[in-house]
Write a protein that holds these residues in place. Sequence first.
Motif, mmCIF file in Angstrom:
data_model
loop_
_atom_site.group_PDB
_atom_site.id
_atom_site.type_symbol
_atom_site.label_atom_id
_atom_site.label_comp_id
_atom_site.label_asym_id
_atom_site.label_seq_id
_atom_site.Cartn_x
_atom_site.Cartn_y
_atom_site.Cartn_z
ATOM 1 N N THR A 261 0.853 -1.181 0.000
ATOM 2 C CA THR A 261 0.000 0.000 0.000
ATOM 3 C C THR A 261 0.889 1.231 0.000
ATOM 4 O O THR A 261 2.117 1.110 -0.107
ATOM 5 N N LYS A 262 0.265 2.400 0.070
ATOM 6 C CA LYS A 262 1.078 3.606 0.097
ATOM 7 C C LYS A 262 0.279 4.703 0.735
ATOM 8 O O LYS A 262 -0.856 4.984 0.324
ATOM 9 N N GLY A 263 0.894 5.325 1.750
ATOM 10 C CA GLY A 263 0.194 6.389 2.439
ATOM 11 C C GLY A 263 0.300 7.692 1.657
ATOM 12 O O GLY A 263 1.193 7.889 0.851
ATOM 13 N N GLY A 370 11.436 1.725 14.200
ATOM 14 C CA GLY A 370 10.804 3.056 14.233
ATOM 15 C C GLY A 370 10.493 3.467 15.654
ATOM 16 O O GLY A 370 11.344 4.022 16.355
ATOM 17 N N SER A 371 9.315 3.113 16.125
ATOM 18 C CA SER A 371 8.869 3.563 17.454
ATOM 19 C C SER A 371 9.850 3.206 18.561
ATOM 20 O O SER A 371 10.206 4.056 19.385
ATOM 21 N N ASP A 372 10.336 1.980 18.533
ATOM 22 C CA ASP A 372 11.204 1.521 19.629
ATOM 23 C C ASP A 372 12.484 2.342 19.688
ATOM 24 O O ASP A 372 13.076 2.534 20.756
ATOM 25 N N VAL A 411 17.556 2.844 11.672
ATOM 26 C CA VAL A 411 16.529 3.537 12.465
ATOM 27 C C VAL A 411 15.650 4.315 11.502
ATOM 28 O O VAL A 411 16.148 5.122 10.705
ATOM 29 N N SER A 412 14.349 4.037 11.534
ATOM 30 C CA SER A 412 13.394 4.687 10.634
ATOM 31 C C SER A 412 12.743 5.851 11.368
ATOM 32 O O SER A 412 12.145 5.666 12.428
ATOM 33 N N VAL A 413 12.908 7.054 10.852
ATOM 34 C CA VAL A 413 12.428 8.272 11.522
ATOM 35 C C VAL A 413 11.151 8.753 10.842
ATOM 36 O O VAL A 413 11.096 8.847 9.608
ATOM 37 N N ASP A 414 10.136 9.037 11.650
ATOM 38 C CA ASP A 414 8.844 9.529 11.114
ATOM 39 C C ASP A 414 8.598 10.935 11.663
ATOM 40 O O ASP A 414 7.830 11.093 12.613
ATOM 41 N N PRO A 415 9.275 11.943 11.122
ATOM 42 C CA PRO A 415 9.178 13.279 11.697
ATOM 43 C C PRO A 415 8.109 14.135 11.025
ATOM 44 O O PRO A 415 7.685 13.845 9.897
ATOM 45 N N SER A 510 14.038 9.951 2.270
ATOM 46 C CA SER A 510 12.788 9.253 1.970
ATOM 47 C C SER A 510 11.637 10.247 2.003
ATOM 48 O O SER A 510 11.707 11.243 2.721
ATOM 49 N N SER A 511 10.603 9.977 1.200
ATOM 50 C CA SER A 511 9.333 10.726 1.230
ATOM 51 C C SER A 511 9.304 11.920 0.298
ATOM 52 O O SER A 511 10.096 12.854 0.428
ATOM 53 N N GLY A 512 8.378 11.802 -0.681
ATOM 54 C CA GLY A 512 8.071 12.968 -1.495
ATOM 55 C C GLY A 512 8.556 12.911 -2.924
ATOM 56 O O GLY A 512 8.131 13.717 -3.733
HETATM 57 O O1 1PR Z 1 7.256 1.822 14.651
HETATM 58 O O2 1PR Z 1 9.099 0.155 14.448
HETATM 59 O O3 1PR Z 1 6.700 -0.543 14.203
HETATM 60 O O4 1PR Z 1 7.854 0.826 12.462
HETATM 61 C C1 1PR Z 1 6.756 1.217 11.723
HETATM 62 C C2 1PR Z 1 7.310 1.536 10.365
HETATM 63 O O5 1PR Z 1 6.246 1.633 9.423
HETATM 64 C C3 1PR Z 1 8.037 2.862 10.373
HETATM 65 O O6 1PR Z 1 9.206 2.722 9.563
HETATM 66 C C4 1PR Z 1 7.054 3.825 9.722
HETATM 67 O O7 1PR Z 1 7.761 4.761 8.915
HETATM 68 C C5 1PR Z 1 6.230 2.909 8.846
HETATM 69 N N1 1PR Z 1 4.834 3.305 8.796
HETATM 70 C C6 1PR Z 1 3.905 3.116 9.753
HETATM 71 N N2 1PR Z 1 2.706 3.591 9.316
HETATM 72 C C7 1PR Z 1 2.902 4.050 8.068
HETATM 73 C C8 1PR Z 1 1.862 4.647 7.210
HETATM 74 O O8 1PR Z 1 2.155 5.083 6.087
HETATM 75 N N3 1PR Z 1 0.619 4.663 7.723
HETATM 76 N N4 1PR Z 1 4.913 4.161 6.581
HETATM 77 C C9 1PR Z 1 4.239 3.858 7.727
HETATM 78 C C10 1PR Z 1 5.542 5.347 6.510
HETATM 79 C C11 1PR Z 1 7.215 5.976 4.996
HETATM 80 C C12 1PR Z 1 7.834 5.244 3.865
HETATM 81 C C13 1PR Z 1 7.349 5.792 2.535
HETATM 82 C C14 1PR Z 1 8.280 6.913 2.127
HETATM 83 C C15 1PR Z 1 8.302 7.155 0.639
HETATM 84 N N5 1PR Z 1 5.885 5.496 5.139
HETATM 85 O O9 1PR Z 1 7.549 3.935 3.982
HETATM 86 O O10 1PR Z 1 7.424 4.789 1.617
HETATM 87 O O11 1PR Z 1 7.798 8.017 2.848
HETATM 88 O O12 1PR Z 1 7.033 7.491 0.208
HETATM 89 P P1 1PR Z 1 6.825 8.233 -1.214
HETATM 90 O O13 1PR Z 1 8.048 7.983 -2.066
HETATM 91 O O14 1PR Z 1 5.586 7.583 -1.792
HETATM 92 O O15 1PR Z 1 6.643 9.659 -0.932
HETATM 93 P P2 1PR Z 1 7.699 0.529 14.061
#
Ligand code: 1PR
Length: 563
Positions: A261-263, A370-372, A411-415, A510-512
């Motif tokens: 999927t893709k958010g 990520g979270s951890d 480490v995956s950062v979600d800022p 990552s992202s965008g």
């Molecule tokens: O917290 O250790 O269980 O990890 C959860 C992992 O899942 C984290 O790496 C978090 O980024 C990811 N995650 C959780 N929920 C979502 C969501 O979209 N609802 N994905 C999600 C976040 C980020 C990338 C994305 C890039 C590129 N997505 O996966 O692919 O931003 O996107 P784009 O090129 O389409 O712009 P934990």
Amino acid sequence: QQQQQKLFLLDYGAGNVRSLLNAVEQLGHTIEHISSAADFDAADKIIFPGVGAFGYAMAALRARGFAEPLRAYIASGRPLMGICVGMQVLFEGSDESPDEPGLGVFEGRVRLFDCAAKAVPHMGWNSAQTVWSPADAAAAQAPDVAADRRYYFVHSYAVPYTGQGRQRAFAHTATRYGDEVIVSSLWQGRVFATQFHPEKSGAAGLAVLRSFIECDLARPAAAAAAAADAAAPARTREQLTTRVIACLDVRANDQGDLVVTKGDQYDVREKPDQGGDVRNLGKPVDLARRYYEEGADEIAFLNITSFRNMPFRDTPMLEVLRQASRSIFVPLTIGGGVRDVEDPDGQRVWPAVDVAGEYFRSGADKVSIGSDAVYAAERYWQRVAAGHPPLDGATAIEQIAQRYGRQAVVVSVDPRRVYVRSPDEAAGHHVIKTAFPGPAGEQFCWYQCTVKGGREGRDTDVRQLVTACAALGAGEILLNCMDKDGTNSGYDIELVADTKAAVSIPVIASSGAGRPEHFSDVVESTGVDAVLAAGIFHRREVPIQAVKDHLAQRGVPTRLAAT
Ligand code: 1PR
């Protein structure tokens, strides 16, 4: 001769040997596991892969009683192929584990890279240039390592290449990384070893493995005499490429099927008038295989549904990795749910380091946390503030890095941006002056870390997170950005530049991403080590090769698929 030969794998239980097994199978050969000292006598050829820490490898070899039989096997002149740590332990010792001597088959020690001017680990695709050219090269069936191809390296320690002394008899290829030149492969008698991972180096790597398995690689003594010239270091040019990574966010849809999927800023559902189900962009293994064939340098799976209602062993992502690693020979990362996990019946708690171990045994090379990682960073700073030693081995990052090597921990950062009118409104957080003012014209912002897939904001900023995690032993940062996720408007270059300036471990932007120019913009503006995208690849808007061709036109070194 090949059919009768007994090929064995010497596995000491730390790394991801599944990829190697899959690569040998892909080449049409079978391989057995060495399970006792007696197997060394039965072996015609041995492949010895190594992942993780030098000391752990040597201790595990000794604990299994394999060290002496391995030395005797080598002395018997039969073929051995060492990979990564499997090459390093052939030397006298390593800075990584000063009190654990190596096998001492080759003279010299393994040294830590200098990280003052470059990211460490050395992680990515680089060249391996032959440093000996004996007159009788034609006579020797040399390992199939070619200077114009790229091989995947992922290590923090290496054998410096000098071209002097006894190295002249065993150095086979050299590789430059920044200001240092290392032995990237050695070959003496029938011992051949590579610092890079052939099983993770695509077609080029499979060719190297094939030459070891199918040829009698006996380096002629004469070649040794006419061996490596000392001038090679100066001639060896760095060819480390910028990695292009395809990311697959994976979750179960409302029917329970596992889909990619893709958010759109982390919202993965179609609009209500389109049914409101989870966006379904394809099957994880099929899509991953397509990206590998299209030339992706790495594949990242992010499991964005934590499968709480089933025992961890049944997590579908384990099977996805087993299937994907059967035909994908570039590094695989798995993220999502890497933390201490309790089975629903409460019968078993899986420590994060065992969760990671299951993923590695299923074919992953790296786990992303990520979270951890946010919780670990908050604990780190609390301990610093309280005057306690911040590194006490209690976090998943420390434990996974210690057992499997720091290159296995991402480490995956979600800022997300928090705009402020002035720095002193940021409650002490690290603030940047932004060229993209906020909704009320704010000129400053700080980047707030989130957990639970972006659903919960924390009082932690990205700098606090990445500096603590690098200190805890993380090997790489996957830097997402909620504001840019899925927008096709380009990377948040200010965020990437600020984070790259804060750590010396590799950073993935990552992202965008929405156009090839977005990739070159972020690389040229920040020197970021890798670029990741999801949506534009899933929606077939821009092929991976078009991104690589564009980067190459801009003079950014990339691995072109065929090499
Ligand atoms: O917290 O250790 O269980 O990890 C959860 C992992 O899942 C984290 O790496 C978090 O980024 C990811 N995650 C959780 N929920 C979502 C969501 O979209 N609802 N994905 C999600 C976040 C980020 C990338 C994305 C890039 C590129 N997505 O996966 O692919 O931003 O996107 P784009 O090129 O389409 O712009 P934990």
